[in-house]
Enzyme design. Structure first.
Site, PDB file in Angstrom:
ATOM      1  N   LYS A   1       0.847  -1.485  -0.034  1.00  0.00           N
ATOM      2  CA  LYS A   1      -0.071   0.099   0.088  1.00  0.00           C
ATOM      3  C   LYS A   1       0.881   1.153   0.029  1.00  0.00           C
ATOM      4  O   LYS A   1       0.447   2.167  -0.576  1.00  0.00           O
ATOM      5  CB  LYS A   1      -0.780   0.142   1.267  1.00  0.00           C
TER       6      LYS A   1
ATOM      7  N   LYS B   1      -5.622  -9.378  -6.692  1.00  0.00           N
ATOM      8  CA  LYS B   1      -6.591  -9.649  -6.082  1.00  0.00           C
ATOM      9  C   LYS B   1      -7.924  -8.903  -6.564  1.00  0.00           C
ATOM     10  O   LYS B   1      -7.676  -7.760  -6.761  1.00  0.00           O
ATOM     11  CB  LYS B   1      -6.615  -9.931  -4.470  1.00  0.00           C
TER      12      LYS B   1
ATOM     13  N   LYS C   1     -11.623  -3.584  -3.314  1.00  0.00           N
ATOM     14  CA  LYS C   1     -12.497  -2.392  -3.438  1.00  0.00           C
ATOM     15  C   LYS C   1     -12.027  -1.289  -4.007  1.00  0.00           C
ATOM     16  O   LYS C   1     -12.843  -0.213  -4.644  1.00  0.00           O
ATOM     17  CB  LYS C   1     -12.821  -2.002  -1.899  1.00  0.00           C
TER      18      LYS C   1
HETATM   19  P1  TYM Z   1     -10.763  -5.785   4.221  1.00  0.00           P
HETATM   20  O1  TYM Z   1     -11.844  -4.635   4.409  1.00  0.00           O
HETATM   21  O2  TYM Z   1      -9.787  -5.493   3.216  1.00  0.00           O
HETATM   22  O3  TYM Z   1     -11.470  -7.142   3.773  1.00  0.00           O
HETATM   23  C1  TYM Z   1     -12.517  -7.808   4.352  1.00  0.00           C
HETATM   24  C2  TYM Z   1     -12.361  -9.241   4.289  1.00  0.00           C
HETATM   25  O4  TYM Z   1     -12.633  -9.663   2.981  1.00  0.00           O
HETATM   26  C3  TYM Z   1     -11.403 -10.539   2.602  1.00  0.00           C
HETATM   27  N1  TYM Z   1     -11.281 -10.263   1.163  1.00  0.00           N
HETATM   28  C4  TYM Z   1     -11.276 -11.188   0.310  1.00  0.00           C
HETATM   29  N2  TYM Z   1     -11.201 -12.563   0.414  1.00  0.00           N
HETATM   30  C5  TYM Z   1     -11.065 -13.015  -1.012  1.00  0.00           C
HETATM   31  N3  TYM Z   1     -10.654 -12.512  -2.207  1.00  0.00           N
HETATM   32  C6  TYM Z   1     -10.573 -11.231  -2.014  1.00  0.00           C
HETATM   33  N4  TYM Z   1     -10.235 -10.682  -3.049  1.00  0.00           N
HETATM   34  C7  TYM Z   1     -10.580 -10.433  -0.965  1.00  0.00           C
HETATM   35  N5  TYM Z   1     -10.756  -9.141  -0.683  1.00  0.00           N
HETATM   36  C8  TYM Z   1     -10.968  -8.972   0.653  1.00  0.00           C
HETATM   37  C9  TYM Z   1     -10.316 -10.153   3.544  1.00  0.00           C
HETATM   38  O5  TYM Z   1      -9.442 -10.920   3.562  1.00  0.00           O
HETATM   39  C10 TYM Z   1     -11.175  -9.756   4.899  1.00  0.00           C
HETATM   40  O6  TYM Z   1     -11.280 -10.952   5.632  1.00  0.00           O
HETATM   41  N6  TYM Z   1      -7.564  -5.961   7.881  1.00  0.00           N
HETATM   42  C11 TYM Z   1      -8.642  -6.381   7.519  1.00  0.00           C
HETATM   43  C12 TYM Z   1      -9.873  -5.730   8.405  1.00  0.00           C
HETATM   44  C13 TYM Z   1      -9.911  -5.884   9.745  1.00  0.00           C
HETATM   45  C14 TYM Z   1      -9.726  -7.195  10.433  1.00  0.00           C
HETATM   46  C15 TYM Z   1      -9.785  -7.080  11.844  1.00  0.00           C
HETATM   47  C16 TYM Z   1     -10.117  -8.547   9.981  1.00  0.00           C
HETATM   48  C17 TYM Z   1      -9.514  -5.275  10.861  1.00  0.00           C
HETATM   49  N7  TYM Z   1      -9.470  -5.752  11.916  1.00  0.00           N
HETATM   50  C18 TYM Z   1      -9.882  -8.017  12.904  1.00  0.00           C
HETATM   51  C19 TYM Z   1     -10.326  -9.671  10.983  1.00  0.00           C
HETATM   52  C20 TYM Z   1     -10.185  -9.370  12.283  1.00  0.00           C
HETATM   53  C21 TYM Z   1      -9.124  -5.792   6.256  1.00  0.00           C
HETATM   54  O7  TYM Z   1      -8.535  -5.043   5.449  1.00  0.00           O
HETATM   55  O8  TYM Z   1     -10.099  -6.226   5.518  1.00  0.00           O
END
Ligand code: TYM
Length: 344
Positions: A115, A207, A210
């Site tokens: 990032k 991947k 968003k």
């Molecule tokens: P975030 O908001 O980027 O994504 C949310 C969840 O979606 C999954 N994900 C995907 N899975 C499969 N293929 C993809 N292309 C894809 N894009 C996103 C992510 O793996 C995630 O599970 N750091 C985390 C948010 C977070 C979190 C936490 C998660 C903050 N605190 C505590 C678990 C526990 C994140 O950026 O997710």
């Protein structure tokens, strides 16, 4: 580890429209865990602001994530849905973890490196400290299982390192205060199923995200049937027919991705999809995939729209969730502060 009650925690950032990757990699998998575990699902708005968010967009996206949890089938009475910034203990614990985690650990985080890119001197301090807040999210609730997509694996490893170091650093204090043997569990990542890494529809090396500049690369949870059909039709593939065995997908990332998406939507395995479509070309497979996606996502998107039109109901659910989350968070923080040596 048996001293810890099995508990699930996961979170999603309100940082743009939710994608099929978020749905298949996370949200869809949150639902069945409710049968076996106490579950806590969070909208992590404080994580979202580690990169710039327009305030109005952040506000709306926060409701969108909550609506997606509910529309997909998370039950807010039996389980907890809440917004991170409404439970102040997340930042309190994150600060303590900033003092436990080492610079070297954080510098190894590939997501930060990706990032920040060449811009590493000009990104927010929050972006660097992001994984420490994530560890706090999970450990505040002493969660034992964390369902996420593959991209979060390294952050979960760091969470375990932080938990372990806290337990070790304060072992004497923990024992002296009768909290033994440990304050924090070492949470397990739950990265299962055929769609833990959904790829961009335009580029099989990236991947689905968003924040992709091309909306053709991404299926959004609230896309209508036409958009879904158009995007799958245009999705990058290859000229070969689908193989009949899974190993025939090796070296064909775009084909493997589309098969994985189909399998996840249909609650089956890639091999079962190939049993049905092996030997057929993408001209036949893509329309079938689009139809399945519309059938699965359409009703969820409709339900999300219903929730989004009724913010009072969403607020009531989120406030109730925050209150229940706070009750657990306060107990953990009382223990943590005591162990660290803070005066009551
Ligand atoms: P975030 O908001 O980027 O994504 C949310 C969840 O979606 C999954 N994900 C995907 N899975 C499969 N293929 C993809 N292309 C894809 N894009 C996103 C992510 O793996 C995630 O599970 N750091 C985390 C948010 C977070 C979190 C936490 C998660 C903050 N605190 C505590 C678990 C526990 C994140 O950026 O997710």
């Amino acid at each position: 580890m048996s001293q810890f009650t099995p508990r699930v925690f996961s979170g999603i950032k309100p940082s743009g429209d939710l994608t099929l990757g978020n749905y298949l990699g996370a949200i869809k998998r949150f639902v069945p865990l409710q049968k076996t575990h106490e579950c806590i699902y969070c909208v992590v708005d404080m994580h979202a602001i580690t990169v710039w968010q327009e305030p109005e967009d952040l506000h709306e996206a926060t409701y969108e994530v909550a609506a997606a949890y509910l529309a997909a089938g998370v039950d807010p009475r039996e389980h907890v849905i809440f917004v991170q910034s409404q439970v102040v203990q997340h930042v309190e614990l994150a600060w303590i973890f900033n003092c436990v985690a080492r610079m070297g650990w954080m510098q190894r985080m590939t997501q930060f490196k990706d990032k920040a890119g060449k811009n590493s001197q000009n990104v927010s301090l929050g972006l660097f400290a992001y994984p420490s807040l994530m560890a706090a999210d999970i450990l505040l609730y002493k969660a034992t299982h964390v369902p996420v997509g593959e991209d979060q694996k390294q952050h979960l490893e760091l969470t375990r390192d932080i938990a372990q170091k806290f337990n070790n650093d304060f072992a004497r204090s923990i024992a002296a205060r009768g909290y033994d043997p440990e304050v924090f569990p070492l949470p397990e990542p739950v990265i299962t199923g055929p769609a833990t890494k959904v790829l961009s529809l335009r580029d099989g090396t990236k991947k689905m995200s968003k924040s992709d500049a091309s909306s053709m690369a991404t299926i959004y949870m609230m896309d209508d049937a036409d958009a879904i059909a158009r995007k799958f039709k245009k999705a990058k593939s290859d000229p070969e027919p689908l193989p009949s065995e899974e190993k025939g997908l090796e070296g064909r990332p775009e084909a493997a991705n589309l098969v994985g998406i189909y399998a996840a939507l249909a609650d089956t395995t890639p091999q079962a999809v190939l049993n049905q479509f092996g030997g057929q070309g993408f001209g036949a497979f893509k329309p079938a995939l689009a139809e399945l996606a519309v059938e699965q996502l359409g009703p969820i998107a409709d339900e999300m729209r219903r929730y989004l039109a009724d913010k009072a109901t969403l607020d009531a659910i989120l406030h109730d969730g925050a209150e229940r989350a706070r009750a657990i968070a306060r107990t953990t923080m009382d223990q943590v502060k005591d162990v660290v040596g803070f005066v009551k």
